[in-house]
Enzyme design. Structure first.
Site, mmCIF file in Angstrom:
data_model
loop_
_atom_site.group_PDB
_atom_site.id
_atom_site.type_symbol
_atom_site.label_atom_id
_atom_site.label_comp_id
_atom_site.label_asym_id
_atom_site.label_seq_id
_atom_site.Cartn_x
_atom_site.Cartn_y
_atom_site.Cartn_z
ATOM 1 N N GLU A 1 3.894 17.913 -18.541
ATOM 2 C CA GLU A 1 3.214 16.760 -18.472
ATOM 3 C C GLU A 1 1.700 17.024 -17.930
ATOM 4 O OE1 GLU A 1 5.438 13.831 -16.537
ATOM 5 O OE2 GLU A 1 3.621 12.633 -16.001
ATOM 6 N N GLU B 1 -0.695 8.790 -19.301
ATOM 7 C CA GLU B 1 -0.799 7.883 -18.254
ATOM 8 C C GLU B 1 -2.183 7.503 -17.736
ATOM 9 O OE1 GLU B 1 1.414 10.622 -15.133
ATOM 10 O OE2 GLU B 1 0.074 9.729 -14.070
ATOM 11 N N HIS C 1 5.088 5.469 -17.578
ATOM 12 C CA HIS C 1 4.773 6.222 -16.222
ATOM 13 C C HIS C 1 4.985 5.448 -15.208
ATOM 14 C CE1 HIS C 1 1.730 6.409 -12.673
ATOM 15 N NE2 HIS C 1 2.253 7.552 -12.752
ATOM 16 N N GLU D 1 11.036 6.813 -16.103
ATOM 17 C CA GLU D 1 10.750 7.328 -15.092
ATOM 18 C C GLU D 1 11.358 6.614 -13.748
ATOM 19 O OE1 GLU D 1 6.490 8.523 -14.350
ATOM 20 O OE2 GLU D 1 7.033 10.028 -12.988
HETATM 21 MG MG MG Z 1 2.602 11.987 -14.224
#
Ligand code: MG
Length: 390
Positions: free
Chosen positions: A241, A266, A316, A336
């Protein structure tokens, strides 16, 4: 029909106890400045913004944002509030375009788009409350029985501490785990070995039948990532990521041609920003945050573009605005999830500001079919730990 009569933006500044940050707990974009100051200082977020949009009948929709809250509040108070007051909340697409186009010269990314996001989320909450429906039912409804979540914490630290944390998370039933790298280009070859040691230690605990995600939070650069990727391959990460800064789309695209899927988004803004990531082949997993990317209105459009590119969207940060979109889109396979913890970097703050944020059980979370809107309210349980700015 009821019209919007007021927009109230508040900044919540956490003054309660925090877990002190340890050195090297997450690489980040400021690492490149390491020899002239505290590289970790840009990686703590102890403020949040709430945005309440109220209609003439007294219904209040709640939005929020976590980027630069004091500046976003100023943007809402001075510019955006006047653009939405007097409008019918169900004209949400028009309201969005009005906010976007009237501030286009300076607002289309960063602070402006974050302010638009907070207001748009509040408008969707409002529409849910006014129709008596949860937001996900307005977006397409239930595409899954429950939402699988991955455990997102495991900041770099002593190997034994990280293993103990992973062991505890494993016992709680999670099937996916995301860890942060602590070392980057400034730490040379020995830092590379420290990074690899921790990945190996986590695989030792969780085995190879569960997902392991790895996060550099823009703290690496292209050269360093090129050298790390072959060394990481044998640990079979589900993704790597944000290896490089958000603007280096060409870098993402090059890295994403390799065997390890690259994720990001994000720190991207708007439909066209995300479309550019997708068209460039920059990411194999898109991770916009609804409270930055342009709210629910923009996120739904981005979901369609991502689906057309066969790129899954895993927003995110968890949080209700993202969960509702995940529930309503088949192309959002998991969420997430920041587990509930004492306040550390600040990812945990929303649990202290809102009531109603779902807590994961056995690696899943659930949204209620009958709770109107997003299903959160502003809590008064932790007021003694906040300084609230009106
Ligand atoms: Mg992140």
């Amino acid at each position: 029909m009821t019209r919007i009569k007021s927009v109230r933006a508040r900044v919540w500044n956490w003054t309660g106890p925090t877990v002190p940050p340890s050195g090297n707990f997450c690489s980040n974009a400021s690492d490149a400045l390491w020899d002239k100051g505290d590289a970790m200082s840009s990686f703590r977020f102890h403020q949040w913004l709430t945005c309440e949009v109220e209609t003439e009948d007294g219904t209040i929709g709640i939005g929020n944002a976590a980027l630069a809250p004091t500046v976003v509040k100023k943007a809402i108070d001075d510019w955006y509030a006047a653009l939405v007051i007097g409008e019918d909340p169900f004209d949400y697409a028009y309201i969005w375009e009005k906010m976007y186009r009237r501030t286009h010269a300076w607002g289309r990314r960063g602070i402006g788009m974050t302010a638009i996001s907070a207001i748009d989320i509040a408008i969707w909450d409002l529409m849910g409350k006014l129709t008596g429906k949860p937001v996900f039912k307005l977006l397409g409804g239930r595409t899954k029985e429950k939402i699988p979540v991955y455990y997102s914490k495991l900041y770099a630290g002593p190997v034994e501490t990280m293993q103990a944390e992973a062991e505890a998370a494993l016992k709680q039933g999670y099937q996916g785990f995301k860890s942060r790298f602590g070392y980057g280009p400034k730490d040379g070859m020995s830092g590379m070995r420290e990074n690899l040691k921790r990945v190996e230690a986590l695989r030792e605990v969780i085995g190879y039948d569960r997902d392991l995600m790895l996060e550099a939070y823009m703290g690496w650069n292209l050269d360093y990532t090129r050298r790390m990727l072959p060394k990481l391959e044998k640990y079979e990460p589900r993704w790597l990521e944000e290896p490089v800064i958000a603007d280096d789309i060409r870098g993402y695209a090059e890295l994403n041609k390799g065997p390890i899927p690259i994720s990001g988004g994000e720190h991207e803004f708007g439909l066209l920003g995300c479309a550019q990531l997708l068209q460039s082949g920059a990411v194999s997993v898109l991770q916009y945050d609804t409270n930055r990317v342009g709210g629910v209105t923009a996120a739904q459009k981005i979901n369609a573009v991502a689906e057309a590119h066969q790129v899954p969207v895993i927003p995110h940060a968890g949080q209700m605005h993202n969960y509702h979109l995940t529930m309503a889109n088949l192309n959002c396979p998991i969420s997430e999830y920041f587990p509930v913890f004492d306040v550390e970097v600040g990812n945990e703050l929303f649990y202290y500001i809102f009531d109603g944020e779902p807590v994961a059980r056995d690696g899943y979370l659930q949204l209620d079919d009958d709770t109107p809107g997003l299903g959160i309210s502003i809590s008064d349980k932790h007021l003694e730990n906040f300084e609230v700015m009106e």
